[in-house]
Scaffold this active site. Structure first.
Site, PDB file in Angstrom:
ATOM      1  N   TRP A   1      -3.814  -2.138  -1.462  1.00 39.25           N
ATOM      2  CA  TRP A   1      -3.938  -3.427  -2.097  1.00 39.25           C
ATOM      3  C   TRP A   1      -4.043  -4.412  -1.369  1.00 39.25           C
ATOM      4  CZ3 TRP A   1      -1.352  -8.280  -2.647  1.00 39.25           C
ATOM      5  CH2 TRP A   1      -1.653  -8.826  -4.007  1.00 39.25           C
TER       6      TRP A   1
ATOM      7  N   LYS B   1       2.835  -9.172 -20.694  1.00 38.03           N
ATOM      8  CA  LYS B   1       2.173  -8.129 -21.438  1.00 38.03           C
ATOM      9  C   LYS B   1       0.711  -8.466 -21.717  1.00 38.03           C
ATOM     10  CE  LYS B   1       4.317  -5.139 -19.906  1.00 38.03           C
ATOM     11  NZ  LYS B   1       5.032  -5.829 -19.263  1.00 38.03           N
TER      12      LYS B   1
ATOM     13  N   ASN C   1       1.549  -0.295   5.919  1.00 36.92           N
ATOM     14  CA  ASN C   1       1.878  -0.872   4.810  1.00 36.92           C
ATOM     15  C   ASN C   1       2.722  -2.328   5.020  1.00 36.92           C
ATOM     16  OD1 ASN C   1       2.780  -1.630   2.231  1.00 36.92           O
ATOM     17  ND2 ASN C   1       4.628  -0.490   2.308  1.00 36.92           N
ATOM     18  N   GLY C   2       2.317  -3.477   4.491  1.00 37.43           N
ATOM     19  CA  GLY C   2       2.891  -4.762   4.932  1.00 37.43           C
ATOM     20  C   GLY C   2       1.917  -5.724   5.315  1.00 37.43           C
TER      21      GLY C   2
ATOM     22  N   LYS D   1       1.891  -1.632  -9.109  1.00 36.05           N
ATOM     23  CA  LYS D   1       3.033  -1.353  -9.875  1.00 36.05           C
ATOM     24  C   LYS D   1       4.163  -1.934  -9.067  1.00 36.05           C
ATOM     25  CE  LYS D   1       5.627   1.210 -13.113  1.00 36.05           C
ATOM     26  NZ  LYS D   1       5.503   0.026 -14.157  1.00 36.05           N
TER      27      LYS D   1
ATOM     28  N   CYS E   1       0.730  -1.145   0.024  1.00 34.49           N
ATOM     29  CA  CYS E   1       0.069  -0.128   0.098  1.00 34.49           C
ATOM     30  C   CYS E   1       0.795   1.211   0.054  1.00 34.49           C
ATOM     31  CB  CYS E   1      -0.891  -0.164   1.140  1.00 34.49           C
ATOM     32  SG  CYS E   1      -1.566  -1.615   1.565  1.00 34.49           S
TER      33      CYS E   1
ATOM     34  N   ARG F   1       1.093   1.529  -5.761  1.00 32.28           N
ATOM     35  CA  ARG F   1       1.323   0.754  -4.816  1.00 32.28           C
ATOM     36  C   ARG F   1       0.230  -0.242  -4.417  1.00 32.28           C
ATOM     37  NH1 ARG F   1       6.420   2.290  -2.198  1.00 32.28           N
ATOM     38  NH2 ARG F   1       6.003   0.746  -0.608  1.00 32.28           N
TER      39      ARG F   1
ATOM     40  N   HIS G   1       5.821 -31.002 -26.278  1.00 30.59           N
ATOM     41  CA  HIS G   1       5.737 -31.805 -24.700  1.00 30.59           C
ATOM     42  C   HIS G   1       4.518 -31.487 -23.999  1.00 30.59           C
ATOM     43  CE1 HIS G   1       9.682 -33.066 -25.720  1.00 30.59           C
ATOM     44  NE2 HIS G   1      10.203 -31.998 -25.929  1.00 30.59           N
TER      45      HIS G   1
ATOM     46  N   GLU H   1      -1.683  -9.544 -18.466  1.00 31.02           N
ATOM     47  CA  GLU H   1      -2.064  -8.836 -17.418  1.00 31.02           C
ATOM     48  C   GLU H   1      -2.951  -7.471 -17.842  1.00 31.02           C
ATOM     49  OE1 GLU H   1       1.595  -6.919 -15.903  1.00 31.02           O
ATOM     50  OE2 GLU H   1       2.453  -6.555 -17.696  1.00 31.02           O
TER      51      GLU H   1
ATOM     52  N   GLU I   1       7.751 -12.618 -21.797  1.00 29.55           N
ATOM     53  CA  GLU I   1       7.362 -11.258 -21.538  1.00 29.55           C
ATOM     54  C   GLU I   1       6.271 -10.984 -22.579  1.00 29.55           C
ATOM     55  OE1 GLU I   1       7.542  -9.003 -19.676  1.00 29.55           O
ATOM     56  OE2 GLU I   1       7.276  -7.326 -20.622  1.00 29.55           O
TER      57      GLU I   1
HETATM   58  C1  G6P Z   1       4.707  -5.679 -10.355  1.00 21.36           C
HETATM   59  C2  G6P Z   1       4.266  -4.856 -11.841  1.00 21.36           C
HETATM   60  C3  G6P Z   1       5.017  -5.551 -12.797  1.00 21.36           C
HETATM   61  C4  G6P Z   1       6.656  -5.557 -12.350  1.00 21.36           C
HETATM   62  C5  G6P Z   1       7.173  -6.202 -11.230  1.00 21.36           C
HETATM   63  C6  G6P Z   1       8.373  -6.115 -10.731  1.00 21.36           C
HETATM   64  O1  G6P Z   1       4.148  -7.233 -10.663  1.00 21.36           O
HETATM   65  O2  G6P Z   1       2.975  -4.981 -12.117  1.00 21.36           O
HETATM   66  O3  G6P Z   1       5.132  -4.656 -14.096  1.00 21.36           O
HETATM   67  O4  G6P Z   1       7.583  -6.118 -13.351  1.00 21.36           O
HETATM   68  O5  G6P Z   1       6.126  -5.815 -10.397  1.00 21.36           O
HETATM   69  O6  G6P Z   1       8.770  -4.714 -10.490  1.00 21.36           O
HETATM   70  P1  G6P Z   1       9.772  -3.984 -10.257  1.00 21.36           P
HETATM   71  O7  G6P Z   1       9.542  -2.687  -9.745  1.00 21.36           O
HETATM   72  O8  G6P Z   1      10.759  -4.795  -9.052  1.00 21.36           O
HETATM   73  O9  G6P Z   1      10.555  -3.718 -11.474  1.00 21.36           O
END
Ligand code: G6P
Length: 591
Positions: A71, A473, A97-98, A586, A2, A28, A492, A476, A469
């Site tokens: 969150w 993308k 937060n935590g 994020k 958070c 956050r 497989h 998500e 990746e």
């Molecule tokens: C979250 C975000 C991702 C990001 C990951 C790692 O899951 O939604 O977009 O890649 O965290 O974040 P960082 O800040 O460690 O790159």
């Protein structure tokens, strides 16, 4: 997980100021939010579920207040579970937060004492524990002592702020989870990161573990958590200036940040050579290097391990951040753990780094947010200089990390200039792939795939992490089930999932993987797969060809773009928010 922010100072529209700061902390978490201000013998609170958006508060003027953007970890997304949590007497409120790992036993203890909890959160135990001890006192120093005592009972990585209306104080304490203190013309501040303070604070100080700080209208005082002796805070100029949240004509931050990538890669080539050289030296001196990261950063790290093998013939280990702490037994004081993180706050990375430090390993970091926890923990920290990334999806910081690792691999092999030239060439190809015609082609694909049940992405070698990746993308942001695979693994099991029309993204750069990946694409097509080929060559197996000029070892930079655009266009076609997908944050600051 958070964002938290607090203020004590001259009376003002504190609620609105807190809400504005929370908007900068929404990365956050954005399930729900709440603001509390101390006023006229009570704490006035407004809470709501959902994103803050353009919400306006109806709170009175106040000289003390704080707020939280959530969150959910413990307890659903409800108004009752949103912070702040206030004790029944109305004296104490808490934001947190935590995760309080021992909250069940603390909760049982409180309930056994005859107090009822009104939320499902772990946080609420703090309110009751603090309020019970504060009853009958009105001494700010006692508040510090009591908050410190209660904090010592909490297990896990936590940061809390306690608003005590009777003493007019905010008391803040942390373990690993970050807190930054600020002071400015109007008063003092505390927040999860300095970005939230940028507008108000002229000086900042990072709170360290085993310190506790109290803010009132006289300023901020810090104490040692064990002895309660006064400490000097290490005040310094902020390292982060306010950022522009301007879209600059783009429809969303995701689109804007995707388009910033050619510039970001050029900046790595022209400005980060010294950093690449430094990291190359660290890798060369180490006996065992480990790249770690979470989410998108993990795929950048995995790409890095391929790049070091190809370019510098150097073995670099890759471990996903959340698993690293279970594989630390081989670390020594000659190991180098190089953590990749946009935010520098991802808790699985912080935990891994703490573990590695315990083993005496040296810590390298690639971070975007200067002054973040990882940035400050690392022995050698390289700043990506990609600028603030506001969309929850990582795009430009992914390519910045890959570009910096590529340059480092060339530096390690004594071919820095070759690496710089290759990055500049890749940036030009990236620019071409962002041409409106190219975007329109991808928009057309999104129109076709918007109702698909599943999508698969495949690549071999250097393109394998790209496939992972790409799938991340797409899933998500569009919520379409998407998976990435190594091309050789198709047979497989994966191929059982292919049906008539299943979209398959095939990454086919002109390297040693080309022939084999085209064979795999042919096998997918024979079972009904609809093949989208990302390649410089238009192979007959492709139903749709996304052309990209070949850039050799820099192909992960260019091939990332069509997948990012496809994810974004799918989200838009499905009526979804490209910047803040459901259930995500994020910066993931809890385990
Ligand atoms: C979250 C975000 C991702 C990001 C990951 C790692 O899951 O939604 O977009 O890649 O965290 O974040 P960082 O800040 O460690 O790159």
């Amino acid at each position: 997980m958070c964002g938290i922010f607090g203020y004590v100072g001259v009376p003002r529209d504190t609620g609105e100021m807190v809400l504005d700061a929370l908007r900068k902390l929404e990365y956050r978490g954005y399930d729900s939010w709440g603001v509390g201000v101390g006023v006229n013998g009570h704490i006035a609170v407004e809470k709501n579920i959902g994103k803050i958006g353009s919400s306006v508060l109806d709170l009175p003027l106040s000289s003390i207040g704080f707020g939280h953007t959530r969150w959910a970890t413990h307890g659903g997304v409800t108004q009752a579970n949103a912070h702040p949590h206030v004790d029944p007497s109305g004296r104490v409120a808490v934001i947190h937060n935590g995760i309080i790992e021992n909250f069940r036993s603390l909760r049982a203890q409180i309930e056994a004492g005859g107090r009822a909890l009104v939320s499902e959160t772990d946080t609420e135990v703090v309110v009751h524990l603090v309020a019970a001890q504060l009853a009958g006192t009105c001494d700010p120093q006692r508040t510090v002592e009591i908050v410190g005592n209660v904090f010592e009972q909490l297990q896990g990585f936590n940061a809390i702020i306690v608003l005590d209306r009777a003493t007019g104080t905010l008391t803040a304490v942390k373990n690993v989870s970050p807190l930054v203190i600020g002071r400015g013309i109007d008063g003092c501040y505390v927040a999860s990161d300095q970005l939230a303070l940028a507008e108000y604070a002229t000086e900042i100080a990072f709170l360290e573990d085993r310190q506790i700080v109290q803010l009132d209208d006289d300023g901020a005082r810090a104490f040692d958590l064990d002895t309660l002796r006064s400490l000097h805070l290490d005040w310094r100029a902020p390292t982060v200036k306010g950022y522009s949240a301007e879209l600059s004509g783009y429809p969303d931050f995701l689109m804007k940040e995707i388009h910033e990538q050619p510039e970001v890669v050029r900046r790595v080539a022209s400005e980060l050579g010294g950093e690449a050289q430094q990291l190359a030296g660290e890798i060369s001196d180490s006996y065992g290097t480990f790249f770690i990261g979470c989410g998108t950063a993990s795929y950048a790290a995995l790409t890095g391990s391929y790049l070091f093998s190809r370019i510098a013939r150097r073995h670099v280990n890759f471990v996903v951040g959340s698993e690293f702490s279970y594989q630390e037994h081989f670390l020594t004081d000659r190991s180098l753990v190089c953590a990749l993180s946009q935010s520098g706050e991802t808790i699985d990375i912080i935990q891994s780094v703490l573990t590695a430090k315990d083993r005496g390993a040296r810590i390298g970091a690639l971070v975007n947010v200067e002054g973040s926890t990882l940035d400050r923990m690392a022995d050698v920290s390289l700043h990506l200089k990609a600028g603030p990334e506001l969309s929850v999806l990582s795009t430009k910081t992914y390519t910045a990390k890959v570009a910096l690792l590529l340059l480092t691999a060339y530096a390690l092999d004594g071919r820095m200039k070759e690496g710089e030239d290759l990055l500049l060439q890749a940036a030009d190809v990236m620019e071409e792939s962002l041409h409106p015609d190219a975007t329109d082609r991808i928009r057309g694909l999104a129109g076709r795939f918007r109702v698909s049940r599943s999508l698969f992405a495949v690549g071999r070698g250097l393109s394998f992490p790209t496939a992972l990746e790409a799938a991340l993308k797409i899933k998500e942001v569009s919520y379409i089930h998407a998976e990435g695979f190594a091309g050789g693994e198709l047979k497989h099991g994966v191929i059982a999932l292919i049906e008539e029309g299943t979209p398959c993204l095939v990454f086919a750069p002109e390297d040693e993987t080309y022939t084999d990946i085209i064979s795999g694409a042919t096998e997918l097509k024979s079972r009904g797969g609809y093949i989208v080929g990302v390649s410089s060559r238009n192979d007959p197996v492709f139903d749709v060809h996304i052309p990209l000029a070949d850039v050799g070892n820099a192909s992960p930079l260019t091939t990332a773009i069509p997948a990012q655009l496809l994810g974004r266009e799918l989200a838009v076609a499905r009526g979804l928010d490209p910047d803040k997908p459901r259930n995500l944050a994020k910066s993931v600051t809890v385990k």
